[in-house]
Enzyme design. Structure first.
Site, short mmCIF file in Angstrom:
data_model
loop_
_atom_site.label_atom_id
_atom_site.label_comp_id
_atom_site.label_asym_id
_atom_site.label_seq_id
_atom_site.Cartn_x
_atom_site.Cartn_y
_atom_site.Cartn_z
CG ASP A 21 107.77 50.90 88.37
OD1 ASP A 21 108.04 51.91 87.70
OD2 ASP A 21 108.20 49.76 88.10
CG ASN A 23 110.35 47.32 86.02
OD1 ASN A 23 109.45 48.09 86.37
ND2 ASN A 23 110.19 46.38 85.11
CG ASP A 29 107.26 45.85 89.43
OD1 ASP A 29 107.70 46.77 88.72
OD2 ASP A 29 107.64 45.66 90.61
CG ASP A 98 90.91 38.97 91.83
OD1 ASP A 98 90.89 40.16 92.21
OD2 ASP A 98 89.90 38.35 91.45
CG ASP A 199 86.18 39.21 88.60
OD1 ASP A 199 86.26 40.26 89.25
OD2 ASP A 199 85.84 39.16 87.41
CD GLU A 253 83.18 41.53 92.12
OE1 GLU A 253 83.47 40.80 91.17
OE2 GLU A 253 83.19 42.77 92.04
CG HIS A 326 89.97 46.67 92.22
ND1 HIS A 326 89.42 45.74 93.08
CD2 HIS A 326 89.66 46.23 90.99
CE1 HIS A 326 88.82 44.79 92.40
NE2 HIS A 326 88.95 45.07 91.12
CG ASP A 327 85.87 47.01 90.85
OD1 ASP A 327 85.51 45.86 91.14
OD2 ASP A 327 86.72 47.26 89.97
O1 TEU Z 1 83.90 43.74 89.14
C1 TEU Z 1 82.58 43.36 88.90
C2 TEU Z 1 81.69 44.51 88.94
O2 TEU Z 1 80.54 44.35 88.67
C3 TEU Z 1 82.25 45.83 89.36
O3 TEU Z 1 83.31 46.05 88.43
C4 TEU Z 1 81.27 46.94 89.23
O4 TEU Z 1 79.99 46.44 89.34
C5 TEU Z 1 81.46 47.58 87.89
O5 TEU Z 1 82.59 48.42 88.09
C6 TEU Z 1 80.24 48.30 87.42
O6 TEU Z 1 80.03 49.44 88.22
C7 TEU Z 1 84.84 42.72 88.92
C8 TEU Z 1 86.22 43.30 89.16
O7 TEU Z 1 86.32 43.70 90.54
C9 TEU Z 1 86.39 44.48 88.23
O8 TEU Z 1 87.61 45.17 88.47
C10 TEU Z 1 86.36 43.97 86.80
O9 TEU Z 1 86.39 45.07 85.92
C11 TEU Z 1 85.06 43.17 86.54
O10 TEU Z 1 84.74 42.25 87.57
C12 TEU Z 1 85.22 42.32 85.28
O11 TEU Z 1 86.15 41.30 85.55
CA CA Z 2 107.26 47.98 86.91
#
Ligand code: TEU
Ligand code: CA
Length: 554
Positions: A21, A23, A29, A98, A199, A253, A326-327
């Site tokens: 971050d 700011n 950001d 993305d 995505d 993805e 990140h998921d």
């Molecule tokens: O994720 C798709 C997705 O199916 C995963 O998020 C995972 O299967 C889900 O968390 C259920 O367990 C993509 C992106 O990576 C995610 O961050 C988004 O939330 C999602 O699509 C919707 O755009």
């Molecule tokens: Ca910021």
């Protein structure tokens, strides 16, 4: 197998909201990323995958886009983006954006128009259906809980949202929608962006709207939502009309993409995508109830999946090699040992990522061995998927403390706690109040500490990335697992044009005697890199591997 830059590259994924971050508003950001470009370059990576930075109300942290042609207020301006892209290119790196085009935000002007009336010119930019006897059009469920249909009073119809109700699915059957996507992709590619991570691209083509016969979500995704009838028509069109005009990389993805259909997406002759993220190994700890129904990982199955995918793609397609993003929860907590052997196991996972066939992906924080977090209260979390599941859990009368424990191991926020830069307040991530609390272990686990420790995970990641660059045959060489049924050791051969490598990874706390049989003579091999490596214990082709010990011999 055609050789090309994106096969030989190493990718670093940035979730900007949690990266840095600049700011003091507590939200990472673009200027924050710019400040860290030299650090990112120092890892030796070639490509940055930047999670969505487009305008968004952040119902799903940027995966709900309200304007594809502008930058999210919290992240900065288009001028900041241009400066970032320039800074990345100046350092000889590339940028992957993305692309989220299965759905938009409900605050996108297309949807605001579409919902105005049944005969609005943009009505069929989205998927509207009449209900049945006051009920939704069918039994489809949102991947984020509840029905996948939201009733709209104004026009008396339901719209489809496979994710949150603020993420209405685009209607790809509509050529105007496809042309809008082509246009927005050209806008970013003409700015010089080097490709896209796409995505949930596998679900953009919808089947007929019959009820799903499946009770569990993963079966529904695999058999109802993904791999729809026109998916390859849409992707071939995307490639022919847009991507083929640029020297760019794409990674789709692909929930629901499997061994049987993968080459339809990434086969070189398919002319669709360059590679995909398949999820074979990423749902092994999820029971039939999905993410919040944890089960233990079958290590033999985990290894088998890597062999199956390498066998399927070799010579015809290309794969991604990743263990986190990140998921999903932090890799050292999920696949390693984030306690006594955090350092050794984080290094071992890096050895796996960097010695496989396929493009390796490092997710921010993996390089310093960031771990899962265990916040005391559900209020400390900030993920719509977690909150929706929590509401459903409580509605079923189940215990809230039990759910919190499951979130500790399975929630997406494990990977979204802010990047840990140093041991100062908020780990140097922000001078303000962070949007999501830091993992309290930042005082001991941070970049500054790692830079000063020659034995750190960070220095080892740099060594492993450099090792892959110094041994380019590791990119394309053949791959075969040794003793696939061994309960603790993930061992495999890599070989090509007379070069051969032996990789030994002890995924356990026990010391293991591992006998390497057959294929290549190991007596001539020497240790090239290891995560202990001070003294190798071997007699002939028998190796004594210490807890979480990894070795590469060649
Ligand atoms: O994720 C798709 C997705 O199916 C995963 O998020 C995972 O299967 C889900 O968390 C259920 O367990 C993509 C992106 O990576 C995610 O961050 C988004 O939330 C999602 O699509 C919707 O755009
Ligand atoms: Ca910021």
């Amino acid at each position: 197998m055609n050789k090309t830059w994106w096969k030989e590259a190493v990718v670093y994924q940035i979730y900007p909201r949690s990266f840095n971050d600049s700011n003091g508003d507590g939200i990472g950001d673009i200027q924050g990323v710019i400040q860290k470009l030299d650090y990112i370059k120092s890892l030796g990576v070639d490509i940055i995958w930047l999670c969505p930075v487009y305008k968004s109300p952040n119902d799903d942290n940027g995966y709900d886009i309200s304007d594809y042609y502008d930058i999210m207020d919290e992240f900065g301006s288009m001028a900041d983006f241009d400066q970032l892209l320039d800074g990345i290119h100046q350092r000889g790196m590339k940028l992957l954006m993305d692309l989220v085009v299965n759905h938009t935000s409900d605050e996108h002007h297309w949807f605001e128009e579409s919902k105005k009336s049944k005969n609005n010119p943009k009505r069929d930019y989205f998927i509207w259906k009449s209900g049945k006897n006051g009920e939704p059009p069918n039994n489809w469920k949102s991947i984020f809980g509840g029905s996948a249909w939201e009733y709209d009073e104004q026009t008396g119809e339901y719209y489809l949202h496979l994710f949150t109700r603020k993420q209405p699915d685009l209607n790809w059957e509509n050529e105007k929608v496809r042309n809008e996507v082509h246009d927005l992709m050209r806008f970013w590619l003409d700015k010089g962006v080097d490709g896209f991570r796409m995505d949930v691209i596998s679900v953009i083509s919808k089947r007929n709207y019959e009820d799903s016969p499946y009770a569990d979500m993963n079966s529904t995704i695999n058999n109802v939502y993904a791999n729809g009838p026109k998916i390859h028509e849409y992707l071939k069109e995307l490639n022919e009309k847009v991507l083929s005009k640029y020297d760019v990389m794409t990674v789709g993805e692909g929930p629901g993409i499997n061994l049987d259909n993968a080459l339809n997406y990434v086969g070189e002759s398919a002319k669709e995508l360059n590679m995909i993220f398949h999820f074979g190994h990423m749902f092994l700890d999820q029971g039939v109830g999905g993410r919040f129904d944890p089960v233990s990982i079958d290590f033999i199955e985990f290894k088998k999946i890597f062999q199956q995918w390498d066998d399927r793609l070799k010579g015809e397609g290309w794969g991604s090699i990743f263990l986190g993003n990140h998921d999903f929860q932090r890799i050292v907590s999920r696949f390693g040992n984030d306690g006594q052997y955090r350092v050794e196991s984080a290094k071992l996972l890096a050895m796996m990522l960097m010695t496989m066939r396929g493009t390796p992906y490092i997710y921010q924080g993996e390089e310093i061995g960031m771990t899962n977090v265990a916040f005391d209260s559900i209020e400390d979390y900030d993920d719509v998927e977690t909150f929706n599941a929590y509401d459903e859990w409580l509605a079923q009368g189940k215990d809230s403390e039990e759910f919190l424990k499951i979130v500790h191991t399975m929630g997406r926020d494990n990977a979204r706690t802010p990047m840990q830069w140093d041991s100062s307040e908020n780990a140097g991530f922000t001078a303000g109040n962070p949007w999501l609390k830091l993992n309290p272990n930042y005082t001991a686990i941070n970049v500054d500490q790692a830079e000063k420790d020659s034995n750190s995970i960070l220095h080892f990641y740099r060594k492993m990335v450099q090792f892959r660059k110094d041994h380019p045959s590791l990119v394309y060489a053949d791959f075969e697992i040794i003793q696939p049924y061994h309960e603790q050791v993930f061992a495999y051969w890599r070989w090509q044009d007379g070069e051969s490598y032996l990789i030994l990874l002890n995924f356990s706390e026990e010391e293991v005697e591992f006998q390497v049989g057959g294929q290549f003579d190991t007596s001539e091999m020497e240790v090239l890199i290891g995560n202990y490596w001070d003294e190798l214990q071997r007699s002939g082709s028998e190796f004594i591997l210490r807890a979480w010990e990894g070795l590469v011999l060649g």
